[in-house]
Design a protein around this motif. Structure first.
Motif, mmCIF file in Angstrom:
data_model
loop_
_atom_site.group_PDB
_atom_site.id
_atom_site.type_symbol
_atom_site.label_atom_id
_atom_site.label_comp_id
_atom_site.label_asym_id
_atom_site.label_seq_id
_atom_site.Cartn_x
_atom_site.Cartn_y
_atom_site.Cartn_z
ATOM 1 N N MET A 409 83.666 41.139 -24.586
ATOM 2 C CA MET A 409 84.732 40.809 -25.536
ATOM 3 C C MET A 409 86.100 40.728 -24.869
ATOM 4 N N THR A 410 86.288 41.446 -23.777
ATOM 5 C CA THR A 410 87.558 41.396 -23.051
ATOM 6 C C THR A 410 87.283 41.098 -21.590
ATOM 7 N N ALA A 411 88.240 40.450 -20.955
ATOM 8 C CA ALA A 411 88.084 40.081 -19.558
ATOM 9 C C ALA A 411 88.237 41.302 -18.668
ATOM 10 N N PRO A 412 87.364 41.474 -17.688
ATOM 11 C CA PRO A 412 87.570 42.554 -16.720
ATOM 12 C C PRO A 412 88.895 42.371 -15.988
ATOM 13 N N THR A 413 89.457 43.452 -15.506
ATOM 14 C CA THR A 413 90.702 43.382 -14.743
ATOM 15 C C THR A 413 90.513 42.486 -13.528
ATOM 16 N N ALA A 414 91.503 41.632 -13.280
ATOM 17 C CA ALA A 414 91.411 40.722 -12.134
ATOM 18 C C ALA A 414 91.228 41.527 -10.853
ATOM 19 N N PRO A 415 90.240 41.169 -10.021
ATOM 20 C CA PRO A 415 89.986 41.949 -8.804
ATOM 21 C C PRO A 415 91.105 41.867 -7.775
ATOM 22 N N ARG A 416 91.877 40.781 -7.782
ATOM 23 C CA ARG A 416 92.996 40.638 -6.847
ATOM 24 C C ARG A 416 94.132 39.903 -7.530
ATOM 25 N N ALA A 417 95.360 40.264 -7.188
ATOM 26 C CA ALA A 417 96.521 39.552 -7.707
ATOM 27 C C ALA A 417 96.694 38.249 -6.942
ATOM 28 N N LEU A 418 97.107 37.204 -7.636
ATOM 29 C CA LEU A 418 97.341 35.927 -6.978
ATOM 30 C C LEU A 418 98.581 35.992 -6.097
ATOM 31 N N PRO A 419 98.567 35.274 -4.980
ATOM 32 C CA PRO A 419 99.791 35.168 -4.182
ATOM 33 C C PRO A 419 100.785 34.257 -4.880
ATOM 34 N N GLU A 420 101.957 34.138 -4.327
ATOM 35 C CA GLU A 420 102.937 33.203 -4.881
ATOM 36 C C GLU A 420 102.362 31.797 -4.856
ATOM 37 N N ILE A 421 102.382 31.132 -6.002
ATOM 38 C CA ILE A 421 101.756 29.821 -6.121
ATOM 39 C C ILE A 421 102.802 28.739 -5.886
ATOM 40 N N PRO A 422 102.576 27.829 -4.941
ATOM 41 C CA PRO A 422 103.539 26.743 -4.724
ATOM 42 C C PRO A 422 103.733 25.922 -5.991
ATOM 43 N N ALA A 423 104.952 25.516 -6.233
ATOM 44 C CA ALA A 423 105.237 24.742 -7.435
ATOM 45 C C ALA A 423 104.585 23.374 -7.398
ATOM 46 N N ASP A 424 104.460 22.798 -6.208
ATOM 47 C CA ASP A 424 103.919 21.438 -6.088
ATOM 48 C C ASP A 424 102.956 21.402 -4.902
ATOM 49 N N VAL A 425 101.674 21.457 -5.204
ATOM 50 C CA VAL A 425 100.662 21.394 -4.150
ATOM 51 C C VAL A 425 100.256 19.941 -3.944
ATOM 52 N N LYS A 426 100.389 19.466 -2.696
ATOM 53 C CA LYS A 426 99.980 18.101 -2.360
ATOM 54 C C LYS A 426 98.793 18.176 -1.405
ATOM 55 N N TRP A 427 97.674 17.620 -1.854
ATOM 56 C CA TRP A 427 96.479 17.656 -1.023
ATOM 57 C C TRP A 427 96.560 16.614 0.077
ATOM 58 N N GLU A 428 96.168 17.005 1.266
ATOM 59 C CA GLU A 428 96.160 16.090 2.410
ATOM 60 C C GLU A 428 95.056 15.061 2.239
ATOM 61 N N GLU A 429 95.424 13.786 2.252
ATOM 62 C CA GLU A 429 94.452 12.724 2.001
ATOM 63 C C GLU A 429 93.921 12.068 3.262
ATOM 64 N N GLY A 430 94.366 12.490 4.435
ATOM 65 C CA GLY A 430 93.800 11.976 5.665
ATOM 66 C C GLY A 430 94.324 10.631 6.090
ATOM 67 N N LYS A 431 95.550 10.296 5.724
ATOM 68 C CA LYS A 431 96.126 9.036 6.183
ATOM 69 C C LYS A 431 96.425 9.092 7.676
ATOM 70 N N ALA A 432 96.435 7.957 8.321
ATOM 71 C CA ALA A 432 96.753 7.914 9.742
ATOM 72 C C ALA A 432 98.198 8.360 9.956
ATOM 73 N N ASP A 433 99.055 8.001 9.055
ATOM 74 C CA ASP A 433 100.461 8.381 9.155
ATOM 75 C C ASP A 433 100.842 9.116 7.877
ATOM 76 N N PRO A 434 100.940 10.456 7.919
ATOM 77 C CA PRO A 434 101.214 11.210 6.703
ATOM 78 C C PRO A 434 102.519 10.814 6.021
ATOM 79 N N SER A 435 103.436 10.191 6.754
ATOM 80 C CA SER A 435 104.716 9.830 6.145
ATOM 81 C C SER A 435 104.650 8.509 5.389
ATOM 82 N N SER A 436 103.547 7.792 5.527
ATOM 83 C CA SER A 436 103.451 6.482 4.865
ATOM 84 C C SER A 436 103.052 6.634 3.412
#
Length: 436
Positions: A409-436
């Motif tokens: 009925m209730t959630a168990p206590t979280a086993p670990r606290a989350l670290p600071e979460i980045p506001a904007d996560v950008k996944w690396e897509e594997g481009k030849a030139d990341p700046s393009s």
């Protein structure tokens, strides 16, 4: 024999039997030119080379037991071919160096540090490995220690052409701890190893944070993966302990068990995965206990996974709690204690902390939607409501799937606290030139 002769003979025998380290020297190596290469060639087994601040030219081959210890600001720079430091002897220590300038041949595993098979008991710690093809490659040594290094591999190549941060093949009894790996292909790649410990590491901007293949009796504990394609990929491996890890906003899966057997997976926190918190594929005889799967596209996707013990987990706020593919029924509770499901509108009239009725995270409407995605347009239609009502009256209509007979009925206590979460996560897509 005279007493004096006997004493002299005893001293000579004792000296002959002393280990090389007893006569070790500390050799100061000035920066510039080929001084490091020449110092390694001239050193005796057991010597310590004290590298002074500045640039030391590589590549360097170490074929005897040595310690390379850098003063602050000491760099070893390769010539763009092969590995910057190649170790072919047991008992070598590499500490407090910045290492860069490897080649880019993935077949030869060019990288910052390469440890060959038979070069057992290496210690690689407090180094910075920057812009190499591979970071640290452990190609078969036993009992390696790799700790407190920072590995920032090249990201100017196509994703699958990059090297791994820490690359392990056929390792036994190694310990990989407290490293930071960002950039490259996989953070830590393990193949054909056993009894290795991976703990306290942090990973970002990678394909997989930890990638296990064909290995057994290892442990992955207290690591953090942020913004990778997959957090922890455990594939074709047996008897792994996966405990206390965190995945935050990884793209595809936070935790993937693909043909993993007899594992102990507990107290992990998977948060905010765009696709699936947990992908359970052909995973058999595992224990999944005390984990938290929260705010993902799908909480858990189950396909062909049998004989697992699952209980005490929390599935919270996922867009879809479960996607089950199959026709078998699976009980997800252990000794009368199930899991917490945030979308379970249940009652606990006897106050024992568990719902009075079983919870089925997937019903016939889910099955129809998964098989025929366009049927989502009819979700609010009378036809779908008739299916749900009919199924509630005739349980035989259930298409198979997971049954939690004792949902919490209730959630168990979280086993670990989350670290600071980045506001904007950008996944690396594997481009030849990341700046393009």
């Amino acid at each position: 024999m005279r007493r004096s002769d006997a004493i002299l003979l005893a001293i000579m025998l004792a000296v002959a039997g002393m280990p090389a380290g007893a006569w070790a020297k500390t050799i100061t190596v000035a920066a510039g030119g080929n001084t490091l290469i020449e110092a390694v060639a001239a050193a005796s087994p057991g010597d310590m080379l004290d590298l002074q601040p500045g640039r030391h030219q590589g590549p360097v081959l170490i074929a005897k037991t040595l310690a390379l210890i850098g003063a602050d600001g000491a760099e070893v720079v390769g010539n763009g071919e092969g590995s910057v430091i190649r170790i072919e002897a047991a008992g070598v220590t590499i500490r407090n160096l910045t290492i860069t300038g490897s080649g880019t041949n993935t077949t030869n595993i060019d990288g910052g540090i390469y440890v060959a098979q038979g070069a057992d008991d290496p210690v690689i710690e407090n180094n910075r490995l920057d812009q190499n093809q591979f970071g640290i490659s452990l190609h078969g040594p036993k009992r390696a220690i790799v700790r407190n290094n920072v590995v920032t591999n090249r990201n100017d190549l196509w994703l699958n052409s990059r090297g791994n941060g820490i690359h392990m093949w056929n390792n036994v009894g190694s310990r990989i701890e407290d490293n930071i790996v960002t950039g490259g292909r996989d953070g830590i790649f393990v193949q054909l190893g056993s009894d290795n410990i991976i703990t306290g590491n942090k990973f970002s901007h990678l394909r997989f944070a930890v990638h296990y293949m064909y290995s057994k009796r290892g442990s992955v504990s207290d690591n953090v993966s942020i913004g990778n394609h997959i957090g922890y990929a455990l594939m074709y491996s047996d008897q792994l302990i996966i405990k206390g890890n965190i995945s935050v906003k990884d793209r595809d899966y936070g935790l993937m068990l693909n043909s993993a057997r007899k594992g102990d997976i507990r107290d992990n926190v998977i948060y905010g995965t765009a696709d699936k918190c947990l992908f359970f594929y052909l995973a058999v005889k595992n224990q999944l206990i005390g984990n938290r799967f929260e705010d993902c596209g799908i909480g858990v996707h189950v396909t062909g996974s049998d004989a697992n013990l699952i209980g005490g987990n929390a599935f919270i706020g996922n867009h879809v709690q479960m996607h089950y593919a199959g026709t078998k029924f699976h009980e997800w509770s252990i000794d009368g204690r199930g899991n917490y499901w945030s979308d379970n509108p249940a009652f606990d009239l006897n106050g024992d902390g568990m719902a009075d009725t079983a919870y089925r995270p997937n019903d016939i409407v889910d099955w129809v939607v998964w098989r025929y995605p366009l049927s989502k347009l009819l979700m609010s239609s009378p036809a779908m409501e008739i299916l749900r009502v009919g199924q509630s009256q005739f349980p035989a209509l259930y298409p198979g799937g997971v049954v939690d007979s004792h949902p919490l009925m209730t959630a168990p206590t979280a086993p670990r606290a989350l670290p600071e979460i980045p506001a904007d996560v950008k996944w690396e897509e594997g481009k030849a030139d990341p700046s393009s």
